[in-house]
Scaffold this active site. Structure first.
Site, PDB file in Angstrom:
ATOM      1  N   CYS A 162      -1.215  -5.458  34.545  1.00  0.00           N
ATOM      2  CA  CYS A 162      -0.972  -4.655  35.742  1.00  0.00           C
ATOM      3  C   CYS A 162      -2.249  -4.067  36.316  1.00  0.00           C
ATOM      4  O   CYS A 162      -3.115  -3.630  35.593  1.00  0.00           O
ATOM      5  CB  CYS A 162       0.009  -3.539  35.420  1.00  0.00           C
ATOM      6  SG  CYS A 162       1.668  -4.154  35.235  1.00  0.00           S
ATOM      7  N   CYS A 172       7.906  -4.973  33.945  1.00  0.00           N
ATOM      8  CA  CYS A 172       6.948  -3.877  33.905  1.00  0.00           C
ATOM      9  C   CYS A 172       6.687  -3.430  35.337  1.00  0.00           C
ATOM     10  O   CYS A 172       6.144  -4.183  36.140  1.00  0.00           O
ATOM     11  CB  CYS A 172       5.671  -4.408  33.250  1.00  0.00           C
ATOM     12  SG  CYS A 172       4.305  -3.266  33.291  1.00  0.00           S
ATOM     13  N   CYS A 201      -4.114   4.986  40.643  1.00  0.00           N
ATOM     14  CA  CYS A 201      -3.807   5.993  39.632  1.00  0.00           C
ATOM     15  C   CYS A 201      -4.928   7.016  39.625  1.00  0.00           C
ATOM     16  O   CYS A 201      -6.086   6.671  39.822  1.00  0.00           O
ATOM     17  CB  CYS A 201      -3.687   5.337  38.251  1.00  0.00           C
ATOM     18  SG  CYS A 201      -3.179   6.487  36.953  1.00  0.00           S
ATOM     19  N   GLU A 209       1.810  -4.200  41.705  1.00  0.00           N
ATOM     20  CA  GLU A 209       2.154  -5.320  40.845  1.00  0.00           C
ATOM     21  C   GLU A 209       3.360  -5.030  39.994  1.00  0.00           C
ATOM     22  O   GLU A 209       3.609  -3.891  39.599  1.00  0.00           O
ATOM     23  CB  GLU A 209       0.981  -5.608  39.899  1.00  0.00           C
ATOM     24  CG  GLU A 209      -0.140  -6.328  40.550  1.00  0.00           C
ATOM     25  CD  GLU A 209      -1.285  -6.486  39.589  1.00  0.00           C
ATOM     26  OE1 GLU A 209      -2.358  -5.940  39.897  1.00  0.00           O
ATOM     27  OE2 GLU A 209      -1.111  -7.126  38.547  1.00  0.00           O
ATOM     28  N   CYS A 212      -8.364   6.545  33.283  1.00  0.00           N
ATOM     29  CA  CYS A 212      -8.612   6.071  31.918  1.00  0.00           C
ATOM     30  C   CYS A 212      -9.724   5.031  31.994  1.00  0.00           C
ATOM     31  O   CYS A 212      -9.712   4.152  32.852  1.00  0.00           O
ATOM     32  CB  CYS A 212      -7.341   5.455  31.323  1.00  0.00           C
ATOM     33  SG  CYS A 212      -6.014   6.649  31.110  1.00  0.00           S
ATOM     34  N   CYS A 225      -9.040   1.026  31.986  1.00  0.00           N
ATOM     35  CA  CYS A 225      -7.887   0.502  32.713  1.00  0.00           C
ATOM     36  C   CYS A 225      -8.260   0.068  34.130  1.00  0.00           C
ATOM     37  O   CYS A 225      -9.004   0.760  34.823  1.00  0.00           O
ATOM     38  CB  CYS A 225      -6.802   1.578  32.765  1.00  0.00           C
ATOM     39  SG  CYS A 225      -5.334   1.068  33.672  1.00  0.00           S
ATOM     40  N   HIS A 282      -4.052   5.965  22.255  1.00  0.00           N
ATOM     41  CA  HIS A 282      -5.379   5.317  22.281  1.00  0.00           C
ATOM     42  C   HIS A 282      -6.496   6.089  21.603  1.00  0.00           C
ATOM     43  O   HIS A 282      -7.668   5.678  21.656  1.00  0.00           O
ATOM     44  CB  HIS A 282      -5.815   4.969  23.710  1.00  0.00           C
ATOM     45  CG  HIS A 282      -4.774   4.274  24.530  1.00  0.00           C
ATOM     46  ND1 HIS A 282      -3.829   3.423  23.986  1.00  0.00           N
ATOM     47  CD2 HIS A 282      -4.510   4.304  25.865  1.00  0.00           C
ATOM     48  CE1 HIS A 282      -3.050   2.974  24.957  1.00  0.00           C
ATOM     49  NE2 HIS A 282      -3.433   3.492  26.090  1.00  0.00           N
ATOM     50  N   GLY A 295      -0.120   3.133  37.886  1.00  0.00           N
ATOM     51  CA  GLY A 295       0.229   4.519  38.171  1.00  0.00           C
ATOM     52  C   GLY A 295       0.662   5.321  36.956  1.00  0.00           C
ATOM     53  O   GLY A 295       0.891   4.775  35.881  1.00  0.00           O
ATOM     54  N   GLU A 296       0.748   6.636  37.149  1.00  0.00           N
ATOM     55  CA  GLU A 296       1.215   7.536  36.100  1.00  0.00           C
ATOM     56  C   GLU A 296       2.611   8.006  36.513  1.00  0.00           C
ATOM     57  O   GLU A 296       2.759   8.849  37.405  1.00  0.00           O
ATOM     58  CB  GLU A 296       0.232   8.714  35.958  1.00  0.00           C
ATOM     59  CG  GLU A 296       0.715   9.860  35.089  1.00  0.00           C
ATOM     60  CD  GLU A 296       1.269   9.438  33.731  1.00  0.00           C
ATOM     61  OE1 GLU A 296       0.570   8.761  32.957  1.00  0.00           O
ATOM     62  OE2 GLU A 296       2.447   9.785  33.445  1.00  0.00           O
ATOM     63  N   ASN A 300      -7.305  -5.889  26.301  1.00  0.00           N
ATOM     64  CA  ASN A 300      -7.414  -7.029  27.200  1.00  0.00           C
ATOM     65  C   ASN A 300      -8.586  -6.799  28.126  1.00  0.00           C
ATOM     66  O   ASN A 300      -8.592  -5.805  28.847  1.00  0.00           O
ATOM     67  CB  ASN A 300      -6.149  -7.087  28.054  1.00  0.00           C
ATOM     68  CG  ASN A 300      -5.459  -8.403  27.914  1.00  0.00           C
ATOM     69  OD1 ASN A 300      -5.981  -9.433  28.308  1.00  0.00           O
ATOM     70  ND2 ASN A 300      -4.275  -8.347  27.344  1.00  0.00           N
TER      71      ASN A 300
HETATM   72  N1  SAH Z   1       0.041   5.723  33.209  1.00  0.00           N
HETATM   73  C1  SAH Z   1       1.014   5.294  32.263  1.00  0.00           C
HETATM   74  C2  SAH Z   1       1.626   3.931  32.541  1.00  0.00           C
HETATM   75  C3  SAH Z   1       0.696   2.824  32.982  1.00  0.00           C
HETATM   76  S1  SAH Z   1      -0.437   2.132  31.820  1.00  0.00           S
HETATM   77  C4  SAH Z   1       0.421   5.315  30.883  1.00  0.00           C
HETATM   78  O1  SAH Z   1      -0.741   5.632  30.736  1.00  0.00           O
HETATM   79  O2  SAH Z   1       1.142   5.068  29.918  1.00  0.00           O
HETATM   80  C5  SAH Z   1       0.485   1.164  30.770  1.00  0.00           C
HETATM   81  C6  SAH Z   1      -0.254   0.836  29.473  1.00  0.00           C
HETATM   82  O3  SAH Z   1      -1.273  -0.168  29.657  1.00  0.00           O
HETATM   83  C7  SAH Z   1      -0.958   2.021  28.897  1.00  0.00           C
HETATM   84  O4  SAH Z   1      -0.678   2.140  27.532  1.00  0.00           O
HETATM   85  C8  SAH Z   1      -2.393   1.663  29.159  1.00  0.00           C
HETATM   86  O5  SAH Z   1      -3.205   2.397  28.364  1.00  0.00           O
HETATM   87  C9  SAH Z   1      -2.395   0.178  28.916  1.00  0.00           C
HETATM   88  N2  SAH Z   1      -3.586  -0.544  29.371  1.00  0.00           N
HETATM   89  C10 SAH Z   1      -4.335  -0.293  30.441  1.00  0.00           C
HETATM   90  N3  SAH Z   1      -5.383  -1.150  30.503  1.00  0.00           N
HETATM   91  C11 SAH Z   1      -5.282  -1.969  29.445  1.00  0.00           C
HETATM   92  C12 SAH Z   1      -6.059  -3.070  28.962  1.00  0.00           C
HETATM   93  N4  SAH Z   1      -7.135  -3.482  29.608  1.00  0.00           N
HETATM   94  N5  SAH Z   1      -5.654  -3.684  27.820  1.00  0.00           N
HETATM   95  C13 SAH Z   1      -4.553  -3.290  27.188  1.00  0.00           C
HETATM   96  N6  SAH Z   1      -3.771  -2.278  27.591  1.00  0.00           N
HETATM   97  C14 SAH Z   1      -4.135  -1.609  28.707  1.00  0.00           C
END
Ligand code: SAH
Length: 376
Positions: A347, A119, A126, A98, A130, A133, A230, A173-174, A304
């Site tokens: 995403c 984005c 990934c 995405e 987390c 996510c 976080h 992804g990371e 979210n």
């Molecule tokens: N892996 C990298 C980049 C992808 S995540 C990273 O961790 O930064 C991009 C951002 O989206 C991160 O800050 C992640 O924690 C956040 N994110 C993931 N799921 C989310 C959700 N349900 N609501 C809000 N932010 C979220």
């Protein structure tokens, strides 16, 4: 089984002019041809080798055996031009990623209000798991190639009919776990001969891979860095981000100090507010301390909801109280709760749905109920 299948043609969107020159030299072509190929690929955005109309037909044929200029297609677009648009992209191997286009994004990453931010994803799935996510729910499949990272911009610009001004690596992804392809893509995206986006308009976001943060600090382009924090203490962060078991906050902040020493731009700390998990004012006070230690800005993002996951965002008064602790401690903190601007939250979810429906991956949701600490 003796003969191996021929390699897939590589995508010119991930190639440097030097690499193109080498190939053309092997084909006994004069140097100006390489320049033409690069121009067609990036400046003119040729959709195929065949579209490079001022190259001799024979050369186009020879190049077509080695190269393509597209390796994905737009499978679905959701949203509208004046809000967030999500693009589901189908890759050559049938997988999906995405990309999310956000039209105006005033407070973010130094962007101005008329900027279009994209984005982008860096991997299919990934591995970092987390707990909140959507991207990691079905595990890790593979790294994106440099060309696949670059092509996300090319596809979206062609579809939207406008240029992208800002890039955030906050899709699926990371990015720092795909370091070589990421940095190659950034070079192409930044280059004059490439896509031409200023390095200061690109933000790499990471869950906190400390050694790679240091490595990226030594990368010559002046890109920005965002950290998905976080949690401001190890115990809270441990509950939601398994990466914290590998790189503790002390090690992460040591890497961020290293980054700070090398660069002028401020780091952004991303902090999703999840009710009953990390939204306590004790965490806000610790976060303020950590942010001050590296002169970072803080982006607060109300969680979210993700289908199948039990988390919620705190009430608005609780969000405000959390922000006020930071502001009162002298930390620049923004609280983003406008609909459609929750970039990253978008995403991963579309792709998860699509791949589940097509039977590429098993639905991760029914079997996976996540429970963590008090109040969740
Ligand atoms: N892996 C990298 C980049 C992808 S995540 C990273 O961790 O930064 C991009 C951002 O989206 C991160 O800050 C992640 O924690 C956040 N994110 C993931 N799921 C989310 C959700 N349900 N609501 C809000 N932010 C979220």
């Amino acid at each position: 089984m003796t003969a191996s299948s021929p390699a897939l043609p590589s995508n010119l969107l991930g190639a440097t002019p030097q690499e193109v020159e080498t190939v053309l030299r092997e084909l006994n072509e004069p140097a100006f041809r390489a320049k033409q190929v690069v121009e067609w690929t990036f400046a003119k955005r040729a959709a195929s080798i065949d579209a490079m109309s001022n190259l001799p037909k024979q050369l186009r044929q020879a190049l077509s055996e080695k190269f393509v200029t597209r390796s994905m297609s737009i499978a679905m677009v959701t949203g509208s031009a004046d809000t967030t648009r999500k693009f589901l992209l189908k890759l050559r191997d049938g997988r999906f990623v995405e990309t999310v286009l956000i039209p105006a994004n005033p407070a973010l990453y130094g962007g101005k209000s008329d900027r279009r931010t994209l984005c982008v994803s860096s991997q299919v799935g990934c591995a970092y798991d987390c707990k909140f996510c959507a991207s990691g729910l079905a595990g890790f499949s593979r790294n994106l190639t440099a060309a696949e990272i670059v092509e996300q911009i090319v596809q979206v610009e062609a579809h939207a009919g406008e240029r992208v001004d800002n890039l955030v690596f906050m899709g699926m992804g990371e990015p720092l776990a795909n370091f070589t392809n990421l940095t190659r893509a950034i070079e192409v995206l930044n280059a004059e001969w490439g896509i031409g986006i200023g390095a200061r308009h690109m933000t790499v976001s990471t869950s906190g891979l400390a050694p790679q943060i240091k490595k990226l600090a030594d990368f010559p382009l002046q890109i920005r860095l965002a950290i998905s924090l976080h949690g401001a203490s190890d115990d809270v962060r441990d509950q939601i981000m398994p990466v914290n078991k590998k790189y503790r906050l002390a090690e992460l902040f040591e890497a961020l100090q290293y980054w700070r020493a090398k660069r002028k731009q401020h780091i952004t700390l991303e902090y999703i507010l999840i009710e009953g998990v990390n939204d306590g004012l004790d965490q806000a006070r610790l976060l303020a301390k950590r942010a001050r230690s590296i002169e970072a800005k803080v982006n607060l993002i109300p969680y979210n909801t993700v289908e199948g996951l039990p988390w919620n965002r705190p009430s608005e008064p609780q969000q405000d109280a959390f922000r006020d602790v930071l502001t009162n401690a002298g930390v620049t903190a923004t609280l983003r709760r406008e609909k459609g601007h929750d970039i990253a939250a978008a995403c991963g979810q579309l792709r998860l749905k699509q791949e589940t429906e097509l039977g590429i991956i098993e639905s991760p949701v029914p079997g996976k109920r996540i429970t963590i600490g008090a109040g969740a």
